[in-house]
Design a protein around this motif. Structure first.
Motif, mmCIF file in Angstrom:
data_model
loop_
_atom_site.group_PDB
_atom_site.id
_atom_site.type_symbol
_atom_site.label_atom_id
_atom_site.label_comp_id
_atom_site.label_asym_id
_atom_site.label_seq_id
_atom_site.Cartn_x
_atom_site.Cartn_y
_atom_site.Cartn_z
ATOM 1 N N ASP A 56 0.786 -1.013 -0.085
ATOM 2 C CA ASP A 56 -0.107 -0.144 0.061
ATOM 3 C C ASP A 56 0.957 1.348 0.153
ATOM 4 O O ASP A 56 2.078 1.256 0.341
ATOM 5 N N VAL A 57 0.302 2.163 -0.407
ATOM 6 C CA VAL A 57 1.005 3.612 -0.352
ATOM 7 C C VAL A 57 -0.044 4.532 0.249
ATOM 8 O O VAL A 57 -1.271 4.771 -0.194
ATOM 9 N N GLN A 58 0.599 5.517 1.051
ATOM 10 C CA GLN A 58 -0.236 6.512 1.464
ATOM 11 C C GLN A 58 0.527 7.960 1.113
ATOM 12 O O GLN A 58 1.697 8.122 1.463
ATOM 13 N N TRP A 59 0.119 8.623 0.271
ATOM 14 C CA TRP A 59 0.505 9.827 -0.030
ATOM 15 C C TRP A 59 -0.180 11.076 0.567
ATOM 16 O O TRP A 59 -1.543 11.450 0.213
ATOM 17 N N MET A 60 0.381 11.537 1.550
ATOM 18 C CA MET A 60 -0.162 12.608 2.598
ATOM 19 C C MET A 60 0.200 13.742 2.130
ATOM 20 O O MET A 60 1.252 14.340 2.421
ATOM 21 N N THR A 61 -0.730 14.930 1.511
ATOM 22 C CA THR A 61 -0.311 16.411 1.664
ATOM 23 C C THR A 61 -0.618 17.010 2.944
ATOM 24 O O THR A 61 -2.017 17.277 3.196
ATOM 25 N N ALA A 62 0.227 17.256 3.798
ATOM 26 C CA ALA A 62 0.116 17.742 4.918
ATOM 27 C C ALA A 62 -0.480 19.380 4.836
ATOM 28 O O ALA A 62 -1.229 19.934 5.560
ATOM 29 N N GLY A 63 0.389 19.988 3.782
ATOM 30 C CA GLY A 63 -0.202 21.425 3.431
ATOM 31 C C GLY A 63 -0.368 22.114 4.743
ATOM 32 O O GLY A 63 0.788 22.002 5.477
ATOM 33 N N ARG A 64 -1.277 23.094 5.214
ATOM 34 C CA ARG A 64 -1.331 23.927 6.385
ATOM 35 C C ARG A 64 -1.067 23.056 7.744
ATOM 36 O O ARG A 64 -0.641 24.036 8.572
ATOM 37 N N GLY A 65 -1.250 21.912 7.740
ATOM 38 C CA GLY A 65 -0.852 21.130 8.959
ATOM 39 C C GLY A 65 -1.775 20.066 9.255
ATOM 40 O O GLY A 65 -2.962 20.314 9.176
ATOM 41 N N ILE A 66 -1.137 18.966 9.647
ATOM 42 C CA ILE A 66 -1.907 17.700 10.344
ATOM 43 C C ILE A 66 -0.923 17.568 11.533
ATOM 44 O O ILE A 66 0.127 17.683 11.565
ATOM 45 N N MET A 67 -1.691 16.838 12.632
ATOM 46 C CA MET A 67 -1.121 16.277 13.691
ATOM 47 C C MET A 67 -1.356 14.721 13.714
ATOM 48 O O MET A 67 -2.663 14.397 13.935
ATOM 49 N N HIS A 68 -0.325 13.982 13.564
ATOM 50 C CA HIS A 68 -0.810 12.578 13.603
ATOM 51 C C HIS A 68 0.130 11.764 14.112
ATOM 52 O O HIS A 68 1.282 12.237 14.553
ATOM 53 N N GLU A 69 -0.276 10.361 14.276
ATOM 54 C CA GLU A 69 0.961 9.519 14.631
ATOM 55 C C GLU A 69 0.753 8.231 13.658
ATOM 56 O O GLU A 69 -0.271 8.133 12.948
ATOM 57 N N GLU A 70 2.165 7.591 13.670
ATOM 58 C CA GLU A 70 2.293 6.504 12.746
ATOM 59 C C GLU A 70 2.830 5.318 13.466
ATOM 60 O O GLU A 70 4.051 5.529 13.879
ATOM 61 N N MET A 71 2.226 4.316 13.784
ATOM 62 C CA MET A 71 2.410 3.462 14.532
ATOM 63 C C MET A 71 2.675 2.057 13.992
ATOM 64 O O MET A 71 1.652 1.324 13.558
ATOM 65 N N PRO A 72 3.877 1.412 13.715
ATOM 66 C CA PRO A 72 4.161 0.118 13.094
ATOM 67 C C PRO A 72 3.406 -0.919 14.165
ATOM 68 O O PRO A 72 3.750 -0.722 15.385
ATOM 69 N N GLN A 73 2.736 -1.936 13.333
ATOM 70 C CA GLN A 73 2.509 -2.931 14.130
ATOM 71 C C GLN A 73 3.360 -4.298 14.450
ATOM 72 O O GLN A 73 3.871 -4.486 13.271
ATOM 73 N N VAL A 74 3.383 -4.731 15.377
ATOM 74 C CA VAL A 74 4.398 -5.824 15.381
ATOM 75 C C VAL A 74 3.764 -7.090 14.707
ATOM 76 O O VAL A 74 2.369 -7.451 15.105
ATOM 77 N N ARG A 75 4.566 -7.616 13.996
ATOM 78 C CA ARG A 75 3.768 -8.690 12.903
ATOM 79 C C ARG A 75 4.903 -9.610 12.844
ATOM 80 O O ARG A 75 6.248 -9.351 12.780
ATOM 81 N N PRO A 76 4.588 -10.943 12.612
ATOM 82 C CA PRO A 76 5.710 -12.150 12.654
ATOM 83 C C PRO A 76 6.799 -11.558 11.372
ATOM 84 O O PRO A 76 8.133 -11.981 11.450
ATOM 85 N N GLU A 77 6.105 -11.065 10.350
ATOM 86 C CA GLU A 77 6.986 -10.699 9.131
ATOM 87 C C GLU A 77 7.871 -9.602 9.519
ATOM 88 O O GLU A 77 8.826 -9.175 8.625
ATOM 89 N N GLY A 78 7.665 -8.751 10.576
ATOM 90 C CA GLY A 78 8.396 -7.565 10.774
ATOM 91 C C GLY A 78 7.746 -6.710 9.800
ATOM 92 O O GLY A 78 6.564 -6.382 9.702
ATOM 93 N N ILE A 79 8.658 -5.525 9.681
ATOM 94 C CA ILE A 79 8.326 -4.236 8.812
ATOM 95 C C ILE A 79 9.169 -4.028 7.788
ATOM 96 O O ILE A 79 10.523 -4.257 7.911
ATOM 97 N N ALA A 80 8.839 -3.519 6.432
ATOM 98 C CA ALA A 80 9.712 -2.930 5.507
ATOM 99 C C ALA A 80 8.959 -1.805 4.805
ATOM 100 O O ALA A 80 7.897 -2.117 4.583
#
Ligand code: MN
Length: 287
Positions: free
Chosen positions: A93-117
């Motif tokens: 998947d892809v997320q193309w986020m245009t923050a522009g004037r402003g966003i406040m967010h969290e990005e939390m990787p989930q623990v999965r058997p395959e790990g993350i990349a």
């Protein structure tokens, strides 16, 4: 007009960085060697199957004046912002986020058997769009076209056009190309890239030569490396004994002054001060 092959301008070895609440990354843009590759402000590559390298994630933080592009190869990241948007970004998947004037967010990787990349790229916005309303383009893996060649090459088209196939991310100011390219051993890949646009390849699996039709003796670039490309109107990549997989990214440079402070990228220091004032006063995110 004679076509002009894009040669290697610089090869950058990614630097290990700890970011967010303790996420281990390989960073190749926004480093001492390469602070800014107009319009690209940052490139991070994360890849681990050890939860301690990524589980702390990126708790609530702001952005202004830029776009953040998250592309996942493995695993899953949950995101949530104070405007009420939330969701998950999974493998492919892809997320193309245009923050522009402003966003406040969290990005939390989930623990999965395959790990993350995956990758996060920051794309600068032109002065006239820095205060544009925030916008998300959340694209699922199945919506990203994959072009398959007879020789086994595969190209996922996130944005830009490959052989008449257009990627699903659209209306981005930099008019970018963002491709995930796999080239098997002894095969090659050729892609037009608009002259004058900034372009790079990020090699994350295997190795290849980045050399033109008339120069097959170029040196072999092994992963992980950022290859900054010189100007020209096409790129040719040749795999020899080993397959290669890389991101190919290009975009129109802005040629504007930048004032950069962490997750905020504006044109002047006054705009950065104003952003910090809004954060202090609680008026940063107004919708
Ligand atoms: Mn962020």
């Amino acid at each position: 007009m004679k076509s002009l092959h894009r040669k290697i301008e610089t090869i950058i070895e990614p630097e290990p960085v700890v970011e967010g609440a303790g996420v281990r990354l390989k960073r190749s843009i926004a480093t001492r060697r390469l602070n800014y590759l107009d319009p690209f402000l940052l490139l991070d590559h994360f890849a681990s199957d050890n939860p301690r390298d990524y589980e702390a994630g990126f708790p609530l933080h702001p952005h202004r004046g830029i776009e953040t592009v998250t592309y996942m190869l493995k695993g899953e990241v949950h995101h949530r912002d104070t405007l009420g948007n939330s969701g998950s970004i999974g493998a492919g998947d892809v997320q193309w986020m245009t923050a522009g004037r402003g966003i406040m967010h969290e990005e939390m990787p989930q623990v999965r058997p395959e790990g993350i990349a995956g990758f996060q790229l920051w794309v600068n916005l032109p002065a006239k769009l820095k205060m544009t309303p925030p916008r998300y383009q959340d694209i699922r893996a199945r919506e990203i076209p994959e072009i398959k060649h007879d020789d086994g090459a595969r190209i996922r088209v996130i944005t830009g056009t490959v052989e008449g196939t257009r990627g699903p991310v659209t209306e981005i100011a930099a008019n970018p190309i963002y491709l995930d390219v796999f080239v098997p051993a002894h095969a090659f890949f050729r892609q037009p890239i608009e002259q004058g646009h900034t372009a790079f390849a990020y090699v994350f699996e295997g190795e290849a030569k980045f050399a033109g039709d008339d120069k097959e003796d170029g040196s072999i670039i092994s992963h992980p490396r950022l290859v900054v490309l010189g100007d020209g109107d096409y790129l040719k990549v040749t795999a020899s004994e080993t397959p290669v997989r890389f991101l190919l990214v290009s975009g129109k440079p802005l040629h504007e002054p930048i004032a950069r402070y962490g997750p905020f990228v504006m044109n002047t220091q006054e705009e950065i001060k104003q952003t910090l004032r809004e954060l202090r006063m609680g008026t940063f995110v107004t919708t």
